[in-house]
Design a protein around this motif. Structure first.
Motif, mmCIF file in Angstrom:
data_model
loop_
_atom_site.group_PDB
_atom_site.id
_atom_site.type_symbol
_atom_site.label_atom_id
_atom_site.label_comp_id
_atom_site.label_asym_id
_atom_site.label_seq_id
_atom_site.Cartn_x
_atom_site.Cartn_y
_atom_site.Cartn_z
ATOM 1 N N GLY A 8 0.808 -1.217 0.000
ATOM 2 C CA GLY A 8 0.000 0.000 0.000
ATOM 3 C C GLY A 8 0.838 1.262 0.000
ATOM 4 N N ASP A 9 0.265 2.310 0.563
ATOM 5 C CA ASP A 9 0.883 3.641 0.472
ATOM 6 C C ASP A 9 2.272 3.719 1.081
ATOM 7 O OD1 ASP A 9 -1.435 4.429 -0.762
ATOM 8 O OD2 ASP A 9 -1.991 5.958 0.718
ATOM 9 N N LYS A 16 -0.475 4.852 -4.869
ATOM 10 C CA LYS A 16 -1.537 5.506 -4.079
ATOM 11 C C LYS A 16 -2.923 5.228 -4.657
ATOM 12 C CE LYS A 16 1.494 7.997 -1.535
ATOM 13 N NZ LYS A 16 2.710 7.230 -1.754
ATOM 14 N N ARG A 17 -3.229 3.937 -4.778
ATOM 15 C CA ARG A 17 -4.556 3.526 -5.224
ATOM 16 C C ARG A 17 -5.042 2.377 -4.353
ATOM 17 N NH1 ARG A 17 -4.724 7.633 -6.962
ATOM 18 N NH2 ARG A 17 -5.109 8.435 -9.045
ATOM 19 N N ALA A 19 -6.994 -0.200 -5.018
ATOM 20 C CA ALA A 19 -6.883 -1.534 -5.628
ATOM 21 C C ALA A 19 -5.450 -2.054 -5.549
ATOM 22 C CB ALA A 19 -7.354 -1.484 -7.077
ATOM 23 N N ALA A 21 -3.200 -1.248 -3.239
ATOM 24 C CA ALA A 21 -2.906 -1.572 -1.837
ATOM 25 C C ALA A 21 -3.471 -2.949 -1.482
ATOM 26 C CB ALA A 21 -3.506 -0.500 -0.918
HETATM 27 C C1 LIG Z 1 -8.373 12.368 -0.109
HETATM 28 C C2 LIG Z 1 -7.956 11.075 -0.748
HETATM 29 C C3 LIG Z 1 -8.669 10.596 -1.826
HETATM 30 C C4 LIG Z 1 -8.308 9.390 -2.433
HETATM 31 N N1 LIG Z 1 -9.025 8.934 -3.498
HETATM 32 C C5 LIG Z 1 -8.725 7.750 -4.048
HETATM 33 C C6 LIG Z 1 -9.512 7.231 -5.125
HETATM 34 O O1 LIG Z 1 -10.485 7.842 -5.610
HETATM 35 N N2 LIG Z 1 -9.159 6.021 -5.642
HETATM 36 C C7 LIG Z 1 -8.105 5.288 -5.152
HETATM 37 O O2 LIG Z 1 -7.864 4.173 -5.626
HETATM 38 N N3 LIG Z 1 -7.349 5.781 -4.139
HETATM 39 C C8 LIG Z 1 -7.624 6.984 -3.576
HETATM 40 N N4 LIG Z 1 -6.862 7.475 -2.547
HETATM 41 C C9 LIG Z 1 -5.691 6.681 -2.114
HETATM 42 C C10 LIG Z 1 -6.123 5.540 -1.206
HETATM 43 O O3 LIG Z 1 -6.948 6.023 -0.146
HETATM 44 C C11 LIG Z 1 -4.852 4.890 -0.616
HETATM 45 O O4 LIG Z 1 -3.974 4.544 -1.673
HETATM 46 C C12 LIG Z 1 -5.199 3.636 0.173
HETATM 47 O O5 LIG Z 1 -6.117 3.928 1.198
HETATM 48 C C13 LIG Z 1 -3.912 3.031 0.755
HETATM 49 O O6 LIG Z 1 -4.253 2.004 1.653
HETATM 50 P P1 LIG Z 1 -3.236 1.605 2.786
HETATM 51 O O7 LIG Z 1 -3.880 0.444 3.470
HETATM 52 O O8 LIG Z 1 -1.878 1.468 2.232
HETATM 53 O O9 LIG Z 1 -3.166 2.873 3.769
HETATM 54 P P2 LIG Z 1 -4.310 3.516 4.630
HETATM 55 O O10 LIG Z 1 -5.664 3.346 4.025
HETATM 56 O O11 LIG Z 1 -3.829 4.920 4.909
HETATM 57 O O12 LIG Z 1 -4.311 2.669 5.964
HETATM 58 C C14 LIG Z 1 -3.273 2.775 6.898
HETATM 59 C C15 LIG Z 1 -3.906 2.505 8.270
HETATM 60 O O13 LIG Z 1 -2.866 2.407 9.239
HETATM 61 C C16 LIG Z 1 -3.303 3.080 10.376
HETATM 62 N N5 LIG Z 1 -2.100 3.439 11.139
HETATM 63 C C17 LIG Z 1 -1.230 4.441 10.905
HETATM 64 N N6 LIG Z 1 -0.256 4.464 11.814
HETATM 65 C C18 LIG Z 1 -0.519 3.438 12.651
HETATM 66 C C19 LIG Z 1 0.132 2.944 13.807
HETATM 67 N N7 LIG Z 1 1.258 3.493 14.276
HETATM 68 N N8 LIG Z 1 -0.398 1.890 14.418
HETATM 69 C C20 LIG Z 1 -1.529 1.297 13.946
HETATM 70 N N9 LIG Z 1 -2.187 1.725 12.854
HETATM 71 C C21 LIG Z 1 -1.684 2.781 12.223
HETATM 72 C C22 LIG Z 1 -4.097 4.253 9.888
HETATM 73 O O14 LIG Z 1 -4.982 4.708 10.898
HETATM 74 C C23 LIG Z 1 -4.853 3.627 8.726
HETATM 75 O O15 LIG Z 1 -6.074 3.046 9.129
HETATM 76 C C24 LIG Z 1 -7.200 8.652 -1.938
HETATM 77 C C25 LIG Z 1 -6.497 9.149 -0.832
HETATM 78 C C26 LIG Z 1 -6.866 10.342 -0.246
HETATM 79 C C27 LIG Z 1 -6.102 10.848 0.943
#
Ligand SMILES: Cc1cc2nc3c(=O)[nH]c(=O)nc-3n(C[C@H](O)[C@H](O)[C@H](O)COP(=O)(O)OP(=O)(O)OC[C@H]3O[C@@H](n4cnc5c(N)ncnc54)[C@H](O)[C@@H]3O)c2cc1C
Length: 46
Positions: A8-9, A16-17, A19, A21
């Protein structure tokens, strides 16, 4: 760092999508299993 897996991110070069992640999360478990199997092999050789 060996034994640390990212999806993921937080991953280097992430696109940064949502799907991506989710897909990377699914694929990363394969790497985890490979890593654990490698650790077990190393232990049994020692
Ligand atoms: C405003 C916005 C709009 C977006 N629109 C789109 C879109 O239209 N389409 C698309 O595909 N993508 C979109 N994205 C991108 C998408 O949201 C991310 O790419 C995706 O959510 C990444 O998932 P992730 O699980 O890697 O991270 P995240 O979803 O950020 O999850 C990380 C999690 O870890 C938790 N965390 C952080 N630190 C800790 C810690 N120390 N201990 C425990 N937990 C912790 C956080 O609370 C969070 O719940 C958008 C992003 C933003 C900000």
């Amino acid at each position: 760092m060996p034994g640390v897996f990212a999806a993921g991110d937080v991953r280097l070069g992430s696109v940064k999508r949502v799907a991506s992640a989710v897909g990377e999360g699914g694929i990363s478990i394969r790497s985890v299993h490979q890593y654990l199997a490698h650790l077990r092999e190393s232990k049994s050789e020692a």
